[in-house]
Enzyme design. Structure first.
Site, PDB file in Angstrom:
ATOM      1  N   TYR A  39       0.798  -1.232   0.000  1.00 60.20           N
ATOM      2  CA  TYR A  39       0.000   0.000   0.000  1.00 60.20           C
ATOM      3  C   TYR A  39       0.831   1.282   0.000  1.00 60.20           C
ATOM      4  O   TYR A  39       0.268   2.369  -0.096  1.00 60.20           O
ATOM      5  CB  TYR A  39      -0.954  -0.005   1.198  1.00 60.20           C
ATOM      6  CG  TYR A  39      -1.889  -1.185   1.171  1.00 60.20           C
ATOM      7  CD1 TYR A  39      -2.891  -1.277   0.213  1.00 60.20           C
ATOM      8  CD2 TYR A  39      -1.765  -2.225   2.081  1.00 60.20           C
ATOM      9  CE1 TYR A  39      -3.741  -2.367   0.163  1.00 60.20           C
ATOM     10  CE2 TYR A  39      -2.616  -3.318   2.055  1.00 60.20           C
ATOM     11  CZ  TYR A  39      -3.599  -3.386   1.085  1.00 60.20           C
ATOM     12  OH  TYR A  39      -4.433  -4.459   1.042  1.00 60.20           O
ATOM     13  N   ASN A  91     -12.909   4.195  -2.067  1.00 65.80           N
ATOM     14  CA  ASN A  91     -12.070   3.020  -1.924  1.00 65.80           C
ATOM     15  C   ASN A  91     -12.761   2.167  -0.869  1.00 65.80           C
ATOM     16  O   ASN A  91     -12.586   2.385   0.331  1.00 65.80           O
ATOM     17  CB  ASN A  91     -10.653   3.378  -1.485  1.00 65.80           C
ATOM     18  CG  ASN A  91      -9.758   2.155  -1.382  1.00 65.80           C
ATOM     19  OD1 ASN A  91     -10.237   1.031  -1.305  1.00 65.80           O
ATOM     20  ND2 ASN A  91      -8.459   2.376  -1.370  1.00 65.80           N
ATOM     21  N   HIS A  97     -15.470  -6.528  -1.825  1.00 67.08           N
ATOM     22  CA  HIS A  97     -15.792  -7.908  -2.174  1.00 67.08           C
ATOM     23  C   HIS A  97     -16.985  -8.459  -1.398  1.00 67.08           C
ATOM     24  O   HIS A  97     -17.349  -9.615  -1.582  1.00 67.08           O
ATOM     25  CB  HIS A  97     -14.561  -8.790  -1.908  1.00 67.08           C
ATOM     26  CG  HIS A  97     -13.276  -8.070  -2.146  1.00 67.08           C
ATOM     27  ND1 HIS A  97     -12.843  -7.705  -3.397  1.00 67.08           N
ATOM     28  CD2 HIS A  97     -12.350  -7.582  -1.271  1.00 67.08           C
ATOM     29  CE1 HIS A  97     -11.697  -7.038  -3.287  1.00 67.08           C
ATOM     30  NE2 HIS A  97     -11.385  -6.954  -2.010  1.00 67.08           N
ATOM     31  N   HIS A 117      -8.517   1.700  -5.890  1.00 65.96           N
ATOM     32  CA  HIS A 117      -7.770   0.744  -5.070  1.00 65.96           C
ATOM     33  C   HIS A 117      -6.284   1.057  -5.211  1.00 65.96           C
ATOM     34  O   HIS A 117      -5.795   1.263  -6.322  1.00 65.96           O
ATOM     35  CB  HIS A 117      -8.039  -0.700  -5.496  1.00 65.96           C
ATOM     36  CG  HIS A 117      -9.471  -1.078  -5.373  1.00 65.96           C
ATOM     37  ND1 HIS A 117     -10.038  -1.386  -4.164  1.00 65.96           N
ATOM     38  CD2 HIS A 117     -10.450  -1.144  -6.300  1.00 65.96           C
ATOM     39  CE1 HIS A 117     -11.325  -1.643  -4.350  1.00 65.96           C
ATOM     40  NE2 HIS A 117     -11.596  -1.496  -5.637  1.00 65.96           N
ATOM     41  N   LEU A 118      -5.579   1.106  -4.105  1.00 61.43           N
ATOM     42  CA  LEU A 118      -4.151   1.405  -4.120  1.00 61.43           C
ATOM     43  C   LEU A 118      -3.359   0.312  -4.829  1.00 61.43           C
ATOM     44  O   LEU A 118      -2.453   0.584  -5.613  1.00 61.43           O
ATOM     45  CB  LEU A 118      -3.641   1.588  -2.691  1.00 61.43           C
ATOM     46  CG  LEU A 118      -4.231   2.791  -1.954  1.00 61.43           C
ATOM     47  CD1 LEU A 118      -4.071   2.622  -0.462  1.00 61.43           C
ATOM     48  CD2 LEU A 118      -3.579   4.066  -2.430  1.00 61.43           C
ATOM     49  N   SER A 119      -3.691  -0.930  -4.540  1.00 61.37           N
ATOM     50  CA  SER A 119      -2.988  -2.055  -5.152  1.00 61.37           C
ATOM     51  C   SER A 119      -3.765  -2.536  -6.379  1.00 61.37           C
ATOM     52  O   SER A 119      -4.928  -2.191  -6.572  1.00 61.37           O
ATOM     53  CB  SER A 119      -2.840  -3.204  -4.150  1.00 61.37           C
ATOM     54  OG  SER A 119      -4.113  -3.763  -3.850  1.00 61.37           O
ATOM     55  N   ARG A 128     -10.091 -11.180  -4.219  1.00 62.41           N
ATOM     56  CA  ARG A 128     -10.039  -9.727  -4.413  1.00 62.41           C
ATOM     57  C   ARG A 128     -10.397  -9.314  -5.848  1.00 62.41           C
ATOM     58  O   ARG A 128     -10.545  -8.132  -6.130  1.00 62.41           O
ATOM     59  CB  ARG A 128      -8.654  -9.186  -4.066  1.00 62.41           C
ATOM     60  CG  ARG A 128      -8.292  -9.340  -2.611  1.00 62.41           C
ATOM     61  CD  ARG A 128      -6.967  -8.661  -2.311  1.00 62.41           C
ATOM     62  NE  ARG A 128      -6.439  -9.045  -1.031  1.00 62.41           N
ATOM     63  CZ  ARG A 128      -6.763  -8.462   0.131  1.00 62.41           C
ATOM     64  NH1 ARG A 128      -7.624  -7.479   0.145  1.00 62.41           N
ATOM     65  NH2 ARG A 128      -6.223  -8.882   1.253  1.00 62.41           N
TER      66      ARG A 128
END
Length: 163
Positions: A39, A91, A97, A117-119, A128
């Site tokens: 992150y 976010n 999910h 989403h950061l990732s 995910r």
């Protein structure tokens, strides 16, 4: 125009051109310390400060709200519907999910939103890969770290200031 009217108008800032609500789901309060290899090191305060500065420069109000509680996020989404919020950046974090209820709240207020989403959620665990929000979102940004929020804000400003 009288001097008192001139003075009052000089003191009263113009109304914002747009209102953008940025919602952060569970555990995002730990940004900068939680799994920085995934992150990053940027904190939620850093992200909000950058978004707030960019919003002010464009004449917009950017409000940030984080909660680890689904019901509080739903309440904030519902309130946005009556507050004149023009755009939502969300976010949902772990609720991405699982939360049909947050999806339903977004549908009920009918405010356009971008999911961030950061990732890169598609390069992570299979659970995910599914989002309850993506199909209704104006756009989805993932894998760009903290910059994803700024990209979403640029889109929100473009969408609200030019439509």
């Amino acid at each position: 125009m009288t001097q008192s009217k001139r003075k009052k108008s000089a003191e009263t800032p113009p109304p914002p051109k747009a209102r953008v609500l940025v919602l952060h789901g569970p555990n995002l309060n730990l940004l900068g310390v939680r799994e920085p290899e995934i992150y990053g090191h940027t904190t939620l305060s850093d992200i909000h400060a950058a978004m707030d500065a960019r919003g002010r420069a464009a004449g917009a109000v950017v409000e940030s709200f984080q909660s680890n509680h689904e019901g509080q996020l739903i309440d904030r989404i519902q309130a946005a519907g009556s507050e004149g919020v023009d755009f939502i950046i969300i976010n949902p974090a772990g609720y991405t999910h699982t939360s049909v209820a947050m999806r339903d709240a977004l549908a009920a207020v009918a405010i356009p939103y971008v999911e961030v989403h950061l990732s890169n959620i598609h390069a992570r665990e299979p659970f995910r890969h599914h989002s309850y929000f993506s199909d209704r979102a104006a756009g989805v940004i993932c894998g760009l770290g903290a910059y994803g929020y700024m990209a979403a804000l640029e889109f929100a400003l473009s969408h609200t200031l030019h439509t």
